[in-house]
Design a protein around this motif. Structure first.
Motif, PDB file in Angstrom:
ATOM      1  N   ASP A 170      -8.455  11.686 -61.104  1.00 28.14           N
ATOM      2  CA  ASP A 170      -7.271  10.848 -61.186  1.00 28.14           C
ATOM      3  C   ASP A 170      -7.033  10.112 -59.871  1.00 28.14           C
ATOM      4  O   ASP A 170      -6.916  10.731 -58.811  1.00 28.14           O
ATOM      5  N   ASN A 171      -6.941   8.788 -59.951  1.00 32.32           N
ATOM      6  CA  ASN A 171      -6.795   7.963 -58.758  1.00 32.32           C
ATOM      7  C   ASN A 171      -5.337   7.636 -58.432  1.00 32.32           C
ATOM      8  O   ASN A 171      -5.058   6.911 -57.487  1.00 32.32           O
ATOM      9  N   THR A 172      -4.391   8.147 -59.204  1.00 36.24           N
ATOM     10  CA  THR A 172      -2.981   7.889 -58.929  1.00 36.24           C
ATOM     11  C   THR A 172      -2.429   8.963 -57.994  1.00 36.24           C
ATOM     12  O   THR A 172      -3.092   9.949 -57.674  1.00 36.24           O
ATOM     13  N   SER A 173      -1.177   8.786 -57.579  1.00 35.82           N
ATOM     14  CA  SER A 173      -0.546   9.760 -56.675  1.00 35.82           C
ATOM     15  C   SER A 173       0.083  10.933 -57.420  1.00 35.82           C
ATOM     16  O   SER A 173       0.602  11.856 -56.780  1.00 35.82           O
ATOM     17  N   LYS A 174       0.017  10.933 -58.737  1.00 36.37           N
ATOM     18  CA  LYS A 174       0.776  11.888 -59.547  1.00 36.37           C
ATOM     19  C   LYS A 174       0.445  13.345 -59.243  1.00 36.37           C
ATOM     20  O   LYS A 174       1.336  14.190 -59.143  1.00 36.37           O
ATOM     21  N   PHE A 175      -0.832  13.683 -59.092  1.00 34.09           N
ATOM     22  CA  PHE A 175      -1.237  15.090 -59.012  1.00 34.09           C
ATOM     23  C   PHE A 175      -1.695  15.525 -57.618  1.00 34.09           C
ATOM     24  O   PHE A 175      -2.068  16.682 -57.430  1.00 34.09           O
ATOM     25  N   ARG A 176      -1.680  14.627 -56.651  1.00 36.85           N
ATOM     26  CA  ARG A 176      -2.330  14.900 -55.369  1.00 36.85           C
ATOM     27  C   ARG A 176      -1.804  16.135 -54.651  1.00 36.85           C
ATOM     28  O   ARG A 176      -2.577  16.891 -54.065  1.00 36.85           O
ATOM     29  N   MET A 177      -0.518  16.333 -54.646  1.00 32.90           N
ATOM     30  CA  MET A 177       0.039  17.422 -53.860  1.00 32.90           C
ATOM     31  C   MET A 177       0.350  18.669 -54.688  1.00 32.90           C
ATOM     32  O   MET A 177       0.948  19.614 -54.186  1.00 32.90           O
ATOM     33  N   GLU A 178      -0.061  18.675 -55.944  1.00 39.99           N
ATOM     34  CA  GLU A 178       0.129  19.880 -56.755  1.00 39.99           C
ATOM     35  C   GLU A 178      -0.877  20.933 -56.301  1.00 39.99           C
ATOM     36  O   GLU A 178      -2.069  20.656 -56.168  1.00 39.99           O
ATOM     37  N   PRO A 179      -0.423  22.169 -56.049  1.00 38.17           N
ATOM     38  CA  PRO A 179      -1.273  23.174 -55.392  1.00 38.17           C
ATOM     39  C   PRO A 179      -2.504  23.592 -56.192  1.00 38.17           C
ATOM     40  O   PRO A 179      -3.494  24.031 -55.610  1.00 38.17           O
ATOM     41  N   ASP A 180      -2.457  23.452 -57.518  1.00 40.51           N
ATOM     42  CA  ASP A 180      -3.601  23.866 -58.336  1.00 40.51           C
ATOM     43  C   ASP A 180      -4.486  22.690 -58.732  1.00 40.51           C
ATOM     44  O   ASP A 180      -5.325  22.812 -59.631  1.00 40.51           O
ATOM     45  N   VAL A 181      -4.313  21.557 -58.067  1.00 42.61           N
ATOM     46  CA  VAL A 181      -5.172  20.388 -58.288  1.00 42.61           C
ATOM     47  C   VAL A 181      -5.897  20.065 -56.987  1.00 42.61           C
ATOM     48  O   VAL A 181      -5.253  19.783 -55.973  1.00 42.61           O
TER      49      VAL A 181
END
Length: 344
Positions: A94-105
């Protein structure tokens, strides 16, 4: 046997670049599917020099049987469809900012932390970092391995393509209009972008920083080290493609200019062009269309102990977005899937 790959957001700047790069690098895909919103369904996009793909409506698409989704449709759209694709069995990059800082991603720059890709099994999603973070970390990784980074101060000079095609059009139209004595009318930017510099990218936060600056700080901590302190100022400039960055680094140990140059020259995806003479450095125009991150102007920072300063530039649509996305997929296949398929 190749893979079934879907490209979400295939009509956007990054989506088109992903398709172009996949063809250039002969990505091991038996089938490539181009996805976008319903209003783009039926249109065609280029895939390589002599192929076209017909756009399919993502809202009606069944992700079952897709191996990899290379996703760049915008944060809100990705929030809805990336989990759906992962649930159907695909690995979403995923190239968006949506999941970047989620700890399990996992948040991945393949040259910097490829081992993090192993964590894709938790959610079926791998996040691509922010464009300005990617090029900075490719430059910082060999230096961190060499002498341990304590603190980074970075000022960015970011091109309009980072805000999309409409922002690039605004730069073009304003520039033309100024030569014709027409007033500049900002639409995508808060102020005139032609012949100007705007110290404002993304929304402002309570502490006075912008979200773009916040991304550089926190993504660096997640990818490289939580102990690194980062101060960022992000500026939009009247350039179409490629971001520049002025970077000052403070190290735990002394590091010479020569040692830094050697470490950077040996690092994959990084090219040093550092001649203390006219034209002995790389500018955004020269980096456009290139895959590597370029470093120039390496020198001592005399204001701190163990300090260096340098200039860094890269094509934000390629290494800052599309190329990094494709490289994550290639690394996923090479390091985690190839052996499994061979055994099967």
């Amino acid at each position: 046997m190749g893979y079934k790959v879907a490209v979400a957001g295939a009509t956007g700047n990054v989506g088109r670049e992903i398709l172009k790069i996949m063809a250039e690098r002969e990505f091991p895909a038996d089938e490539v599917i181009a996805l976008a919103s319903g209003r783009s369904a039926g249109r065609e996009v280029s895939f390589g020099e002599d192929q076209t793909l017909k756009i399919q409506d993502m809202s009606k698409f069944d992700f079952k049987g897709v191996d990899i989704v290379l996703s760049s449709p915008g944060g809100e759209v990705s929030a809805e469809y990336s989990p759906k694709a992962a649930k159907a069995g695909a690995v979403v990059i995923d190239n968006t900012s949506k999941f970047r800082m989620e700890p399990d991603v996992p948040l991945v720059v393949p040259e910097v932390n490829p081992e993090a890709i192993a964590e894709h099994t938790k959610r079926g999603i791998i996040a691509n970092p922010n464009c300005s973070t990617i090029q900075m970390l490719v430059a910082l990784k060999p230096l961190h391995d060499l002498a341990g980074i304590k603190r980074v101060v970075v000022s960015t000079y970011q091109s309009t393509s980072g805000s999309g095609k409409e922002a690039m059009d605004e730069l073009f139209n304003q520039t033309r209009g100024i030569y014709m004595n027409e007033p500049a009318r900002p639409q995508n930017f808060t102020k005139q972008i032609a012949f100007n510099a705007i110290p404002h990218i993304d929304s402002f936060l309570d502490d006075g920083s912008t979200k773009e600056e916040w991304k550089m700080v926190n993504e660096t901590k997640k990818i490289l080290s939580p102990d690194i302190r980062v101060a960022a100022t992000c500026v939009r400039i009247p350039v179409f493609i490629s971001h520049g960055e002025s970077i000052n680094v403070e190290f735990e140990r002394d590091v010479s200019e020569d040692a830094a140059r050697e470490a950077m020259r040996d690092f994959p995806g990084l090219t040093v062009v550092d001649h203390r003479a006219d034209e002995g450095y790389v500018t955004p125009v020269e980096a456009a269309g290139e895959d590597d991150v370029y470093v120039s102007r390496i020198r001592k920072d005399p204001t701190v102990d163990n300090g260096l300063a340098f200039w860094c530039v890269a094509d934000n649509l390629r290494k800052g977005a599309a190329l990094n996305t494709v490289q994550i997929a290639e690394t996923l296949i090479e390091r985690f899937w190839a052996k499994e398929r061979a055994n099967a």
